[in-house]
Design a protein around this motif. Structure first.
Motif, PDB file in Angstrom:
ATOM      1  N   VAL A  84       1.259  -1.124   0.291  1.00  0.00           N
ATOM      2  CA  VAL A  84       0.357  -0.267  -0.318  1.00  0.00           C
ATOM      3  C   VAL A  84       0.948   1.170  -0.321  1.00  0.00           C
ATOM      4  N   SER A  85       1.775   1.338   0.887  1.00  0.00           N
ATOM      5  CA  SER A  85       2.646   2.650   0.802  1.00  0.00           C
ATOM      6  C   SER A  85       3.350   2.508   0.027  1.00  0.00           C
ATOM      7  N   GLU A  86       3.711   1.512  -1.283  1.00  0.00           N
ATOM      8  CA  GLU A  86       4.299   1.732  -2.354  1.00  0.00           C
ATOM      9  C   GLU A  86       3.670   1.825  -3.327  1.00  0.00           C
ATOM     10  N   ARG A  87       2.419   1.506  -3.983  1.00  0.00           N
ATOM     11  CA  ARG A  87       1.719   1.685  -4.577  1.00  0.00           C
ATOM     12  C   ARG A  87       0.386   2.944  -4.615  1.00  0.00           C
ATOM     13  N   ARG A  88       0.480   3.455  -3.254  1.00  0.00           N
ATOM     14  CA  ARG A  88       0.192   5.164  -2.860  1.00  0.00           C
ATOM     15  C   ARG A  88       0.801   6.010  -2.046  1.00  0.00           C
ATOM     16  N   THR A  89       1.923   6.012  -3.286  1.00  0.00           N
ATOM     17  CA  THR A  89       3.486   6.521  -2.399  1.00  0.00           C
ATOM     18  C   THR A  89       2.992   8.508  -2.460  1.00  0.00           C
ATOM     19  N   GLY A  90       2.833   8.921  -1.858  1.00  0.00           N
ATOM     20  CA  GLY A  90       2.678  10.071  -2.050  1.00  0.00           C
ATOM     21  C   GLY A  90       1.422  10.534  -1.714  1.00  0.00           C
ATOM     22  N   LYS A  91      -0.168   9.815  -2.012  1.00  0.00           N
ATOM     23  CA  LYS A  91      -0.916  10.089  -1.344  1.00  0.00           C
ATOM     24  C   LYS A  91      -1.075   9.985   0.136  1.00  0.00           C
ATOM     25  N   LEU A  92      -0.855   9.397   0.972  1.00  0.00           N
ATOM     26  CA  LEU A  92      -1.197   8.976   2.431  1.00  0.00           C
ATOM     27  C   LEU A  92      -1.106   9.689   3.055  1.00  0.00           C
ATOM     28  N   PRO A  93      -1.199  10.311   4.055  1.00  0.00           N
ATOM     29  CA  PRO A  93      -1.435  11.265   5.758  1.00  0.00           C
ATOM     30  C   PRO A  93      -0.319  10.439   6.427  1.00  0.00           C
ATOM     31  N   ALA A  94       0.609  11.332   6.311  1.00  0.00           N
ATOM     32  CA  ALA A  94       1.704  11.461   7.117  1.00  0.00           C
ATOM     33  C   ALA A  94       1.654  10.887   8.731  1.00  0.00           C
ATOM     34  N   ASP A  95       0.460  11.495   9.398  1.00  0.00           N
ATOM     35  CA  ASP A  95      -0.005  11.454  10.491  1.00  0.00           C
ATOM     36  C   ASP A  95      -1.042  10.278  10.813  1.00  0.00           C
ATOM     37  N   ARG A  96      -1.584   9.571  10.272  1.00  0.00           N
ATOM     38  CA  ARG A  96      -2.560   8.390  10.348  1.00  0.00           C
ATOM     39  C   ARG A  96      -1.956   7.582  10.005  1.00  0.00           C
ATOM     40  N   ASP A  97      -2.528   6.427  11.173  1.00  0.00           N
ATOM     41  CA  ASP A  97      -2.172   4.982  10.629  1.00  0.00           C
ATOM     42  C   ASP A  97      -3.436   4.074   9.907  1.00  0.00           C
ATOM     43  N   LEU A  98      -3.622   3.631   9.112  1.00  0.00           N
ATOM     44  CA  LEU A  98      -4.495   3.309   8.258  1.00  0.00           C
ATOM     45  C   LEU A  98      -3.478   1.751   8.476  1.00  0.00           C
ATOM     46  N   PHE A  99      -3.043   1.304   9.027  1.00  0.00           N
ATOM     47  CA  PHE A  99      -3.016  -0.172   8.669  1.00  0.00           C
ATOM     48  C   PHE A  99      -3.352  -0.781  10.188  1.00  0.00           C
ATOM     49  N   THR A 100      -4.584  -0.050  10.427  1.00  0.00           N
ATOM     50  CA  THR A 100      -4.905  -0.623  12.018  1.00  0.00           C
ATOM     51  C   THR A 100      -6.343  -2.142  11.465  1.00  0.00           C
ATOM     52  N   GLY A 101      -6.293  -2.435  10.100  1.00  0.00           N
ATOM     53  CA  GLY A 101      -7.782  -2.787   9.683  1.00  0.00           C
ATOM     54  C   GLY A 101      -8.725  -2.462   9.739  1.00  0.00           C
ATOM     55  N   ASP A 102      -8.957  -0.522  10.151  1.00  0.00           N
ATOM     56  CA  ASP A 102     -10.010   0.173   9.835  1.00  0.00           C
ATOM     57  C   ASP A 102     -10.474  -0.227   8.450  1.00  0.00           C
ATOM     58  N   VAL A 103     -12.165   0.293   8.163  1.00  0.00           N
ATOM     59  CA  VAL A 103     -12.009  -0.009   7.171  1.00  0.00           C
ATOM     60  C   VAL A 103     -12.782   2.196   6.891  1.00  0.00           C
ATOM     61  N   TRP A 104     -13.070   2.865   5.502  1.00  0.00           N
ATOM     62  CA  TRP A 104     -13.622   4.126   4.862  1.00  0.00           C
ATOM     63  C   TRP A 104     -14.214   3.564   3.998  1.00  0.00           C
ATOM     64  N   VAL A 105     -15.448   4.564   4.485  1.00  0.00           N
ATOM     65  CA  VAL A 105     -17.073   4.486   3.292  1.00  0.00           C
ATOM     66  C   VAL A 105     -16.192   5.348   1.993  1.00  0.00           C
ATOM     67  N   GLY A 106     -16.696   5.365   0.987  1.00  0.00           N
ATOM     68  CA  GLY A 106     -16.775   5.975  -0.334  1.00  0.00           C
ATOM     69  C   GLY A 106     -15.498   7.808  -0.072  1.00  0.00           C
ATOM     70  N   LYS A 107     -15.712   8.476   0.597  1.00  0.00           N
ATOM     71  CA  LYS A 107     -15.431   9.967   0.215  1.00  0.00           C
ATOM     72  C   LYS A 107     -14.629   9.908   1.881  1.00  0.00           C
ATOM     73  N   ALA A 108     -14.897   9.260   2.732  1.00  0.00           N
ATOM     74  CA  ALA A 108     -13.879   9.673   3.814  1.00  0.00           C
ATOM     75  C   ALA A 108     -12.277   8.866   3.295  1.00  0.00           C
ATOM     76  N   ALA A 109     -12.531   7.393   2.510  1.00  0.00           N
ATOM     77  CA  ALA A 109     -11.133   6.657   1.954  1.00  0.00           C
ATOM     78  C   ALA A 109     -10.821   7.122   0.437  1.00  0.00           C
ATOM     79  N   VAL A 110     -10.913   8.557   0.094  1.00  0.00           N
ATOM     80  CA  VAL A 110     -10.792   9.202  -0.236  1.00  0.00           C
ATOM     81  C   VAL A 110      -9.651  10.663  -0.144  1.00  0.00           C
ATOM     82  N   ASP A 111     -10.448  10.822   1.147  1.00  0.00           N
ATOM     83  CA  ASP A 111     -10.028  11.522   2.319  1.00  0.00           C
ATOM     84  C   ASP A 111      -8.641  11.277   3.134  1.00  0.00           C
ATOM     85  N   GLU A 112      -8.861   9.897   2.931  1.00  0.00           N
ATOM     86  CA  GLU A 112      -7.573   8.626   3.927  1.00  0.00           C
ATOM     87  C   GLU A 112      -6.350   8.566   2.765  1.00  0.00           C
ATOM     88  N   GLY A 113      -6.495   9.205   1.360  1.00  0.00           N
ATOM     89  CA  GLY A 113      -5.464   8.759   0.543  1.00  0.00           C
ATOM     90  C   GLY A 113      -5.798   7.289   0.158  1.00  0.00           C
TER      91      GLY A 113
END
Length: 267
Positions: free
Chosen positions: A180-209
């Motif tokens: 994920v880090s390699e394929r979404r380079t420059g798109k993921l927020p540096a201050d957020r842990d997105l690797f917790t197993g959580d899920v996001w819906v629609g626009k929220a997934a866009v907001d998280e990169g």
């Protein structure tokens, strides 16, 4: 017409690969997504007719991490070899291994209600340490190798077994995070842990990169390649015997496990 008028320009072609279902090495009578089954279809989609792009229509709650990695890697190899852009479109869900498949795209598009993420690894089982004793049954287990009865469901769970399980699932999680880090380079927020197993819906997934925008396959491809773009669908074809056998002889346990995976995301 082009055969008789060679200089007549053809409309661009986009190969559309459907990736729907649980990702598994095997499955009921060939059901499920795996690299061996998908390989001929994916190869054909990239090589036939010089497509302007390849689109992935993804609807998967995940499954085997190895098969997810193999399928995504095949798509990326062909994209690099043929210099073809890949667009990923999420339908109901691209979670866990399903999101791993989505990262094979150069961009990821979702519906407002798409469930996206679940970047984690799960190991689930049952324990029955008192069941046999309650019914007067003696279980006899003999092993050569101290770890062969690892996580035996008929024995009390051992801390050392749990610790060993962590050494198995953590490297898998690390590989997922690296993908994920390699394929979404420059798109993921540096201050957020997105690797917790959580899920996001629609626009929220866009907001998280995790996705690039809200958009559906046909209108988005028309906006990118013109209204005359030709969409060429590719999907796994199952024989009549496989379809009928899957209904008549389907393994009940496989069905229950498959439904449980979809049910994690309310589907």
């Amino acid at each position: 017409m082009k055969r008789f008028i060679p200089f007549l320009k053809s409309p661009p072609r986009v190969a559309v690969i459907r990736l729907q279902g649980v990702i598994s090495a095997g499955g009921r009578m060939g059901a499920g997504l795996n690299d061996a089954t998908l390989a001929p279809m994916i190869e054909k989609a990239f090589r036939r007719g010089k497509p302007a792009a390849v689109a992935l229509a993804i609807n998967s709650p995940g499954g085997s991490p190895v098969q997810s990695a193999l399928i995504a890697a095949r798509i990326r190899r062909l994209a690099a070899e043929k210099k073809i852009t890949v667009h990923a479109f999420v339908e109901d869900v691209a979670a866990s291994g399903g999101y791993w498949l989505a990262t094979a795209g150069d961009d990821i598009w979702v519906d407002d209600s798409s469930v996206v993420g679940s970047i984690g690894v799960i190991s689930a089982s049952f324990g029955f340490p008192d069941l046999l004793a309650r019914h007067g049954i003696e279980r006899r287990v003999h092993t050569a190798g101290k770890s062969k009865s690892f996580l035996d469901p008929f024995r009390p769970e051992k801390p050392e077994d749990v610790a060993r399980l962590r050494t198995i699932i953590e490297p898998i999680h690390d590989a997922f995070k690296a993908q994920v880090s390699e394929r979404r380079t420059g798109k993921l927020p540096a201050d957020r842990d997105l690797f917790t197993g959580d899920v996001w819906v629609g626009k929220a997934a866009v907001d998280e990169g995790l996705a690039d925008g809200v958009g559906h396959l046909v209108p988005k491809l028309k906006s990118l390649y013109g209204d005359k773009v030709k969409l060429v669908p590719y999907g796994v074809k199952r024989s009549l015997f496989q379809r009928l056998s899957g209904r008549l002889l389907g393994d009940a346990i496989d069905l229950i496990e498959e439904r449980a995976i979809w049910a994690r995301y309310g589907l």
